[in-house]
Design a protein around this motif. Sequence first.
Motif, PDB file in Angstrom:
ATOM      1  N   PRO A  30      34.961  49.931  44.359  1.00  0.00           N
ATOM      2  CA  PRO A  30      34.978  48.474  44.187  1.00  0.00           C
ATOM      3  C   PRO A  30      34.001  48.053  43.099  1.00  0.00           C
ATOM      4  O   PRO A  30      32.963  48.689  42.894  1.00  0.00           O
ATOM      5  CB  PRO A  30      34.547  47.953  45.561  1.00  0.00           C
ATOM      6  N   ASN A  86      45.496  39.191  46.990  1.00  0.00           N
ATOM      7  CA  ASN A  86      45.718  38.559  48.294  1.00  0.00           C
ATOM      8  C   ASN A  86      45.012  39.255  49.459  1.00  0.00           C
ATOM      9  O   ASN A  86      44.541  38.589  50.369  1.00  0.00           O
ATOM     10  CB  ASN A  86      47.219  38.427  48.607  1.00  0.00           C
ATOM     11  N   TRP A 107      50.697  41.528  49.347  1.00  0.00           N
ATOM     12  CA  TRP A 107      49.615  42.408  48.910  1.00  0.00           C
ATOM     13  C   TRP A 107      50.140  43.294  47.776  1.00  0.00           C
ATOM     14  O   TRP A 107      51.104  44.053  47.957  1.00  0.00           O
ATOM     15  CB  TRP A 107      49.135  43.272  50.072  1.00  0.00           C
ATOM     16  N   ALA A 132      42.810  43.806  40.054  1.00  0.00           N
ATOM     17  CA  ALA A 132      42.570  42.986  41.237  1.00  0.00           C
ATOM     18  C   ALA A 132      43.400  43.488  42.407  1.00  0.00           C
ATOM     19  O   ALA A 132      44.555  43.893  42.232  1.00  0.00           O
ATOM     20  CB  ALA A 132      42.916  41.533  40.941  1.00  0.00           C
ATOM     21  N   LEU A 133      42.809  43.467  43.589  1.00  0.00           N
ATOM     22  CA  LEU A 133      43.536  43.727  44.830  1.00  0.00           C
ATOM     23  C   LEU A 133      43.997  42.361  45.331  1.00  0.00           C
ATOM     24  O   LEU A 133      43.249  41.631  45.988  1.00  0.00           O
ATOM     25  CB  LEU A 133      42.644  44.442  45.845  1.00  0.00           C
ATOM     26  N   GLY A 164      42.427  41.687  49.025  1.00  0.00           N
ATOM     27  CA  GLY A 164      41.058  42.041  48.688  1.00  0.00           C
ATOM     28  C   GLY A 164      40.627  43.383  49.255  1.00  0.00           C
ATOM     29  O   GLY A 164      41.403  44.350  49.260  1.00  0.00           O
ATOM     30  N   ALA A 165      39.412  43.442  49.751  1.00  0.00           N
ATOM     31  CA  ALA A 165      38.842  44.694  50.245  1.00  0.00           C
ATOM     32  C   ALA A 165      39.635  45.282  51.404  1.00  0.00           C
ATOM     33  O   ALA A 165      39.598  46.500  51.633  1.00  0.00           O
ATOM     34  CB  ALA A 165      37.390  44.478  50.665  1.00  0.00           C
ATOM     35  N   ASP A 166      40.363  44.442  52.151  1.00  0.00           N
ATOM     36  CA  ASP A 166      41.157  44.946  53.278  1.00  0.00           C
ATOM     37  C   ASP A 166      42.290  45.857  52.820  1.00  0.00           C
ATOM     38  O   ASP A 166      42.880  46.576  53.635  1.00  0.00           O
ATOM     39  CB  ASP A 166      41.737  43.785  54.081  1.00  0.00           C
ATOM     40  N   ASP A 218      32.085  42.197  43.386  1.00  0.00           N
ATOM     41  CA  ASP A 218      33.395  41.667  43.753  1.00  0.00           C
ATOM     42  C   ASP A 218      34.254  42.800  44.306  1.00  0.00           C
ATOM     43  O   ASP A 218      34.900  43.534  43.557  1.00  0.00           O
ATOM     44  CB  ASP A 218      34.080  41.021  42.553  1.00  0.00           C
ATOM     45  N   ALA A 278      36.993  42.718  45.682  1.00  0.00           N
ATOM     46  CA  ALA A 278      38.435  42.507  45.485  1.00  0.00           C
ATOM     47  C   ALA A 278      38.901  43.050  44.141  1.00  0.00           C
ATOM     48  O   ALA A 278      40.088  42.952  43.817  1.00  0.00           O
ATOM     49  CB  ALA A 278      38.788  41.032  45.606  1.00  0.00           C
ATOM     50  N   LEU A 279      37.983  43.631  43.362  1.00  0.00           N
ATOM     51  CA  LEU A 279      38.325  44.282  42.103  1.00  0.00           C
ATOM     52  C   LEU A 279      38.075  45.778  42.233  1.00  0.00           C
ATOM     53  O   LEU A 279      37.139  46.205  42.914  1.00  0.00           O
ATOM     54  CB  LEU A 279      37.481  43.733  40.948  1.00  0.00           C
ATOM     55  N   GLU A 280      38.916  46.582  41.578  1.00  0.00           N
ATOM     56  CA  GLU A 280      38.761  48.037  41.587  1.00  0.00           C
ATOM     57  C   GLU A 280      38.413  48.502  40.182  1.00  0.00           C
ATOM     58  O   GLU A 280      39.065  48.118  39.198  1.00  0.00           O
ATOM     59  CB  GLU A 280      40.054  48.704  42.050  1.00  0.00           C
TER      60      GLU A 280
END
Length: 316
Positions: A53, A75, A109, A72-73, A77-79, A57, A59-61
């Motif tokens: 990650p 909708n 997703w 970006a992941l 995010g980390a889930d 943030d 929600a970004l890889e």
Amino acid sequence: MRRTRRAALAATAVLALALTAGASPAQADRPGPYDVHPALWSHLVAMYDFDHPAPGDVALEQDQGRSGTEIALVNGGADMRVPDQAYKGSGNALQTGQVNPQVAGNDDWKAGTWSSSGVSTLHAFSGAEGATVMGWFKRDMDGPALNSTTANPTDRFNAIGLAGVLTGDSDGHAVRALLELIDVNGELRLVALGRRLDGGSSQTFAASEDWRTILPKGEWVHLAATYDFTTGTMALYRNGEPVDGFYTVAGDPWKVAGPGPHVTTATDPRGIKIGGSFPQNTLERNPCDCRMDGLMFLDSVIPASDVAKQYRYMAR
């Protein structure tokens, strides 16, 4: 004097060993990512293992290739990072999928990046002679998802998006190089779909074998597709082995019959899409209820021998 010199040399060796031990594999003696065979390093534009990650943030890889293209992941995010090993040494995998097929919204997703002016870090795919897309995929669906963009409650999309590089004029759907499952003459098939020219026609190389045999439900499979824009040819691979197939468009859709050189349009791709189209999250199309890992985007046609090396290297 000799004893003093030997002691100094020993101390230097110990210090060097400690510094090397404290470094990551890439920092110590590997100019490329740990999960990538050295034969592919020089062509690796972007690579995502979903274990990195972005700082600040989640929600970004982060990109493990040379381009530094964060994705970006969308909708979830980390889930969307789930503990599932596609290959030895992997940690998390990416979970993508349709969220609410009954609503014409934007909550699926998926992952990727998009810019209307082109993603400059993906410049290697501008004026490119070839490309390769590969990675690990595990499906959890029996066919294309319900179409959330139409009023018909039984209408379905005609494809399942895996991973690809967009064209330089893409609205988030059109691609230069894509792995996906799509309807071909009434049958869903695994395909490599490519487009040499922005705004031009695409060509599709479709696997002859049943898609459910190639990609069994609930099983990790390594897939690769190559795109030779100089000759207008493509190839598919499963677990390091070539896949028999056929072209679906007659004639010369890539316009390579005339004088060359034949390369892609000299524009930076507008991004990468993973697990469905429109990574800018403006529309839902072709969602994939899947897990993915070790996704790689290369700026060359990787030979069959090196595709096999990469599969064996990860599956070792």
